[in-house]
Design an enzyme around this catalytic site. Structure first.
Site, PDB file in Angstrom:
ATOM      1  N   GLU A 265      54.122  42.788  41.463  1.00 59.60           N
ATOM      2  CA  GLU A 265      55.615  42.955  41.547  1.00 59.60           C
ATOM      3  C   GLU A 265      56.093  43.921  42.416  1.00 59.60           C
ATOM      4  OE1 GLU A 265      56.923  44.543  37.571  1.00 59.60           O
ATOM      5  OE2 GLU A 265      55.497  42.931  36.470  1.00 59.60           O
ATOM      6  N   GLU A 319      67.303  38.100  33.350  1.00 60.53           N
ATOM      7  CA  GLU A 319      66.752  38.041  32.304  1.00 60.53           C
ATOM      8  C   GLU A 319      67.557  38.853  30.980  1.00 60.53           C
ATOM      9  OE1 GLU A 319      62.178  38.073  32.155  1.00 60.53           O
ATOM     10  OE2 GLU A 319      62.318  38.545  33.859  1.00 60.53           O
ATOM     11  N   LYS A 322      66.128  41.361  28.105  1.00 56.99           N
ATOM     12  CA  LYS A 322      65.223  42.683  28.520  1.00 56.99           C
ATOM     13  C   LYS A 322      65.905  43.851  27.843  1.00 56.99           C
ATOM     14  CE  LYS A 322      62.453  42.902  31.680  1.00 56.99           C
ATOM     15  NZ  LYS A 322      61.607  43.071  32.987  1.00 56.99           N
ATOM     16  N   GLU A 328      67.272  46.625  34.299  1.00 59.00           N
ATOM     17  CA  GLU A 328      66.142  45.589  33.859  1.00 59.00           C
ATOM     18  C   GLU A 328      66.653  44.146  33.589  1.00 59.00           C
ATOM     19  OE1 GLU A 328      63.011  46.339  33.272  1.00 59.00           O
ATOM     20  OE2 GLU A 328      63.414  47.977  34.128  1.00 59.00           O
TER      21      GLU A 328
END
Length: 395
Positions: A265, A319, A322, A328
């Protein structure tokens, strides 16, 4: 004459349209997270990734809908076994049941090449979880051997960079002393089964935590003075490479030089809270565009110049569910409707076209013009054939 002119117009139109279809083939991987309630369906995601020529995807689970959508494709998958399952996986029978239920049914149609057993386990203070990691990895590996799958599916796990006790200079990288008891046998196991050591590395975190001391150019791969490791005299012009080499040094301190480090990541958020310095669209675009350029050049780190960096970018989509700070929810290269958050050259056949929503007005206009031109060209072509056949006396 009119049809020839039309052909030239249509050719120009198609050429201009093709400029928006930039196929990126530098060999990056992408993290496909799904903590959201507005993402496109897996089949549509498969089309998007196919248009981008991305052939490596990391999932955080074994979602059968995703794995089915990518069957008979050329995409290699890392699939995840969650931390909440680790304790059970020390039981060989339970590990075999998991592999037989979640992995084996998708082979060989879907190319699952790696099982990620746990994620950032040592970021937790749960000693039971830490102790369960290696036995779980060993059980899953034994199951793969028993099923004859160990040559096509490897076993590993991913770590946060918080496992490092020291990372500066890179040559002095070491793991935290409290984690050595877990990491030494784990690294020995990696060496034994020849699997890579995965890290989640985010220079953004270093900049966010201390923007006055960490040069922005250094973390964004921009021109800067960089730093020179006093022990090796190796020069570093970006933080990510320094982080990777610090991990290599920590592994070497454990007695191994035969384990590859892969970045599972890395990314940069396009938006954040007021106290999240640097979380902007401009910085996210610079980070990813410059990183992709480095990957395309197949360069290695200063300590491993002949080993091209291997990276999975985080993440494919924003997203919205999250938890945590705003950043985030804003790491995605794409919005859930399929439009890019910013332009870094990753624009495929569906870029700009919503994946789970009706076409926008501008896209409707573009498609209408295209369809009109196509129909008009076909009509003219058919008319010319009819005229030619009429002159030849064909009825």
């Amino acid at each position: 004459m009119a049809s020839c002119s039309l052909c030239r117009v249509l050719l120009l139109f198609l050429t201009l349209s093709d400029s928006f279809v930039q196929i990126f083939s530098a060999g990056i991987g992408i993290n496909y997270g799904q903590i959201a309630n507005n993402l496109p369906s897996p089949p549509r995601v498969a089309i998007l990734l196919g248009s981008l020529n991305i052939t490596r995807v990391k999932l955080y689970d074994t979602d059968p809908n995703v794995l089915l959508a990518f069957s008979n494709s050329n995409v290699d998958f890392i699939v995840g076994l969650g931390n909440d399952n680790l304790e059970d996986m020390s039981d060989l029978i339970k590990a075999q049941a998991w592999v037989e239920q979640h992995v084996q049914p998708h082979l060989p149609q879907t190319k699952i090449t790696c099982i990620l057993v746990g994620n950032e386990v040592f970021a937790s203070n749960d000693t039971q979880l830490r102790s369960s990691l290696l036995p779980a990895m060993q059980s899953v590996y034994r199951v793969l051997v028993n099923l004859g799958l160990d040559k096509q599916v490897i076993v590993t796990t991913a770590h946060s960079l918080t496992i490092l006790g020291n990372s500066y200079p890179p040559s002095a990288g070491t793991f935290r002393e409290d984690l050595v008891q877990y990491l030494q046998p784990l690294i020995n196991f990696h060496s034994q089964i020849k699997s890579p050591f995965l890290i989640n590395a985010y220079p953004y975190f270093a900049y966010k935590d201390d923007p006055s001391q960490v040069p922005l150019e250094y973390v964004l791969f921009q021109p800067n003075q960089g730093m020179t490791d006093p022990s090796t005299n190796l020069h570093y012009d970006n933080m990510l490479y320094a982080q990777i080499d610090a991990v290599y040094s920590a592994i070497k301190a454990m007695g191994h030089t035969d384990i590859e480090v892969i970045v599972s990541e890395t990314g940069w958020p396009s938006k954040g809270d007021a106290d999240e310095a640097g979380a902007t669209v401009e910085n996210a675009e610079l980070y990813h565009a410059n990183l992709l350029q480095r990957i395309a050049q197949k360069e290695g780190t200063p300590a491993k110049p002949s080993t091209p960096i291997d990276i999975y970018v985080f993440a494919l989509f924003n997203e919205n569910l999250k938890p945590g700070p705003a950043s985030e929810r804003n790491y995605g290269l794409y919005y859930p409707d399929g439009t890019p958050v910013y332009n870094i050259g990753l624009q495929g056949n569906l870029a700009g076209t919503p994946l789970s929503a009706p076409l926008s007005a501008s896209n409707k206009t573009a498609f209408s013009v295209f369809n009109f031109l196509m129909l008009f060209l076909i009509s003219c072509f058919n008319l010319r054939i009819c005229q030619r056949e009429g002159r030849r006396g064909i009825s």
